[in-house]
Design an enzyme around this catalytic site. Structure first.
Site, PDB file in Angstrom:
ATOM      1  N   TYR A  33       6.580  -0.861 -11.262  1.00  0.00           N
ATOM      2  CA  TYR A  33       5.914   0.444 -11.212  1.00  0.00           C
ATOM      3  C   TYR A  33       6.409   1.251 -10.030  1.00  0.00           C
ATOM      4  CZ  TYR A  33       2.605  -0.812  -7.421  1.00  0.00           C
ATOM      5  OH  TYR A  33       2.034  -1.138  -6.222  1.00  0.00           O
ATOM      6  N   LYS A 144       9.022  -4.026  -6.776  1.00  0.00           N
ATOM      7  CA  LYS A 144       7.691  -3.413  -6.949  1.00  0.00           C
ATOM      8  C   LYS A 144       7.142  -3.773  -8.330  1.00  0.00           C
ATOM      9  CE  LYS A 144       5.385   0.988  -5.876  1.00  0.00           C
ATOM     10  NZ  LYS A 144       4.388   0.561  -4.903  1.00  0.00           N
ATOM     11  N   GLU A 176       2.789  -6.973   5.773  1.00  0.00           N
ATOM     12  CA  GLU A 176       2.459  -5.555   5.528  1.00  0.00           C
ATOM     13  C   GLU A 176       0.998  -5.456   5.124  1.00  0.00           C
ATOM     14  OE1 GLU A 176       4.969  -4.207   2.224  1.00  0.00           O
ATOM     15  OE2 GLU A 176       4.883  -6.221   1.383  1.00  0.00           O
ATOM     16  N   LEU A 201       7.736  -4.843   0.779  1.00  0.00           N
ATOM     17  CA  LEU A 201       8.244  -3.763  -0.060  1.00  0.00           C
ATOM     18  C   LEU A 201       8.998  -2.774   0.822  1.00  0.00           C
ATOM     19  CD1 LEU A 201       8.159  -2.638  -3.011  1.00  0.00           C
ATOM     20  CD2 LEU A 201       6.446  -1.054  -2.157  1.00  0.00           C
TER      21      LEU A 201
HETATM   22  N1  PLP Z   1       3.953  -2.200   0.783  1.00  0.00           N
HETATM   23  C1  PLP Z   1       3.275  -2.486  -0.342  1.00  0.00           C
HETATM   24  C2  PLP Z   1       2.888  -3.890  -0.613  1.00  0.00           C
HETATM   25  C3  PLP Z   1       2.932  -1.456  -1.238  1.00  0.00           C
HETATM   26  O1  PLP Z   1       2.246  -1.747  -2.367  1.00  0.00           O
HETATM   27  C4  PLP Z   1       3.294  -0.123  -0.935  1.00  0.00           C
HETATM   28  C5  PLP Z   1       2.960   0.980  -1.844  1.00  0.00           C
HETATM   29  O2  PLP Z   1       2.393   0.804  -2.891  1.00  0.00           O
HETATM   30  C6  PLP Z   1       3.990   0.129   0.265  1.00  0.00           C
HETATM   31  C7  PLP Z   1       4.320  -0.936   1.082  1.00  0.00           C
HETATM   32  C8  PLP Z   1       4.428   1.527   0.628  1.00  0.00           C
HETATM   33  O3  PLP Z   1       5.501   1.936  -0.143  1.00  0.00           O
HETATM   34  P1  PLP Z   1       5.759   3.481  -0.439  1.00  0.00           P
HETATM   35  O4  PLP Z   1       5.853   4.154   0.903  1.00  0.00           O
HETATM   36  O5  PLP Z   1       7.032   3.512  -1.167  1.00  0.00           O
HETATM   37  O6  PLP Z   1       4.578   3.956  -1.222  1.00  0.00           O
END
Ligand code: PLP
Length: 281
Positions: A33, A144, A176, A201
């Site tokens: 996603y 993701k 994170e 991520l």
């Molecule tokens: N880390 C995780 C586990 C996430 O689910 C997300 C966003 O959904 C992020 C980091 C932040 O990523 P982004 O800045 O691309 O939304």
């Protein structure tokens, strides 16, 4: 009011939108996603999200079922249909529907769905309180995928403790947040955030915020940090597409920056929103 959503080529009222009970997204969490923020009816960092989407698909031996231009068009149609001024667009792609088998199906048609969520994402933030929790996710957090049960359970631990979110910890170091990247700011204004690897991520907001910070000549150190170090930091924050730069004002019951957003995070947050408004398409 019912939203218009997108399912496999059609724009439909949400009550009419369906996918098969054999969809591998449902049976195996076999899908990926993306979430793109919308500001003033425009998409923030769309190119970054499509690039990461293609990488996620590639890692799972799938392809983008439509071109990136078509994907942009679908996002824009949904903004128009739903009169979306501020919020997010969620997109999911699965390997499609096939009789249940662990082996990937040969000729399944991928499922592509998108829907909008209206929310005031650029409103000023008072900061979030977090707790630490073990990271119980799988080993490819750089992809993701739609398998979000582990972060959902972990977020519930935080909610049950009366807090806003959890920072997940593995081998003594913060990976994170449950749906965001985690940062601390030292007393001499250096930003520390975990380096990219399969453990986290690769946030699109992370990349944009680190670029912005380096243009502001701020020092950045990409390395793991502990909860102990975070509790002694001057400030802390998280980033995500729908949270932008969000201050963290408490970590495991220790208040940071006097329990309110500190100056570095406040500045980064304002600048990031300004830049995003300018660059949105
Ligand atoms: N880390 C995780 C586990 C996430 O689910 C997300 C966003 O959904 C992020 C980091 C932040 O990523 P982004 O800045 O691309 O939304």
């Amino acid at each position: 009011m019912s939203r218009t959503v997108y399912v496999n080529g059609s724009y439909l009222p949400e009550e009419k939108a369906t996918v098969s009970i054999f969809d591998r997204g449902f049976l195996f969490a076999d899908g990926v996603y993306e979430v793109t923020a919308v500001l003033d009816g425009k998409l923030v960092d769309f190119a970054g999200h499509v690039t990461r989407l293609e990488r996620s698909l590639n890692e799972l031996k799938m392809e983008l079922p439509v071109s990136s231009d078509e994907l942009l068009e679908i996002h824009r149609e949904l903004i128009k249909h739903n009169k979306l001024d501020e919020g997010a667009i969620y997109l999911q792609i699965t390997r499609g529907a096939a009789d249940r088998d662990f082996v990937f199906p040969k000729n399944a048609k991928q499922t592509l769905i998108l829907f909008t969520q209206a929310k005031p994402i650029s409103a000023p933030k008072s900061g979030i309180r977090i707790v630490s929790a073990p990271d119980i996710r799988w080993g490819r957090r750089d992809i993701k995928t739609v398998q979000l049960l582990a972060p959902s359970l972990t977020k519930m631990l935080a909610k049950e403790a009366g807090k806003d979110d959890a920072w997940m910890v593995e081998d003594g170091f913060v990976t994170e947040g449950t749906s965001c990247n985690a940062y601390i700011v030292t007393k001499d204004s250096k930003i520390i955030t975990r380096n990219l690897s399969n453990s986290i991520l690769h946030g699109i907001t992370r990349a944009a915020v680190l670029k912005l910070a380096s243009e502001l000549d701020m020092e950045i150190e990409e390395r793991p940090f502990t909860i102990d170090e975070a509790q002694q930091a001057a400030e802390a924050f998280v980033t995500a597409a729908t949270a932008f730069v969000n201050p963290v004002i408490e970590i495991d019951h220790v208040e940071l920056s006097g329990g309110k957003p500190g100056p570095v995070v406040t500045r980064l947050s304002q600048l990031y929103i300004e830049e995003s408004r300018k660059a949105a398409i």
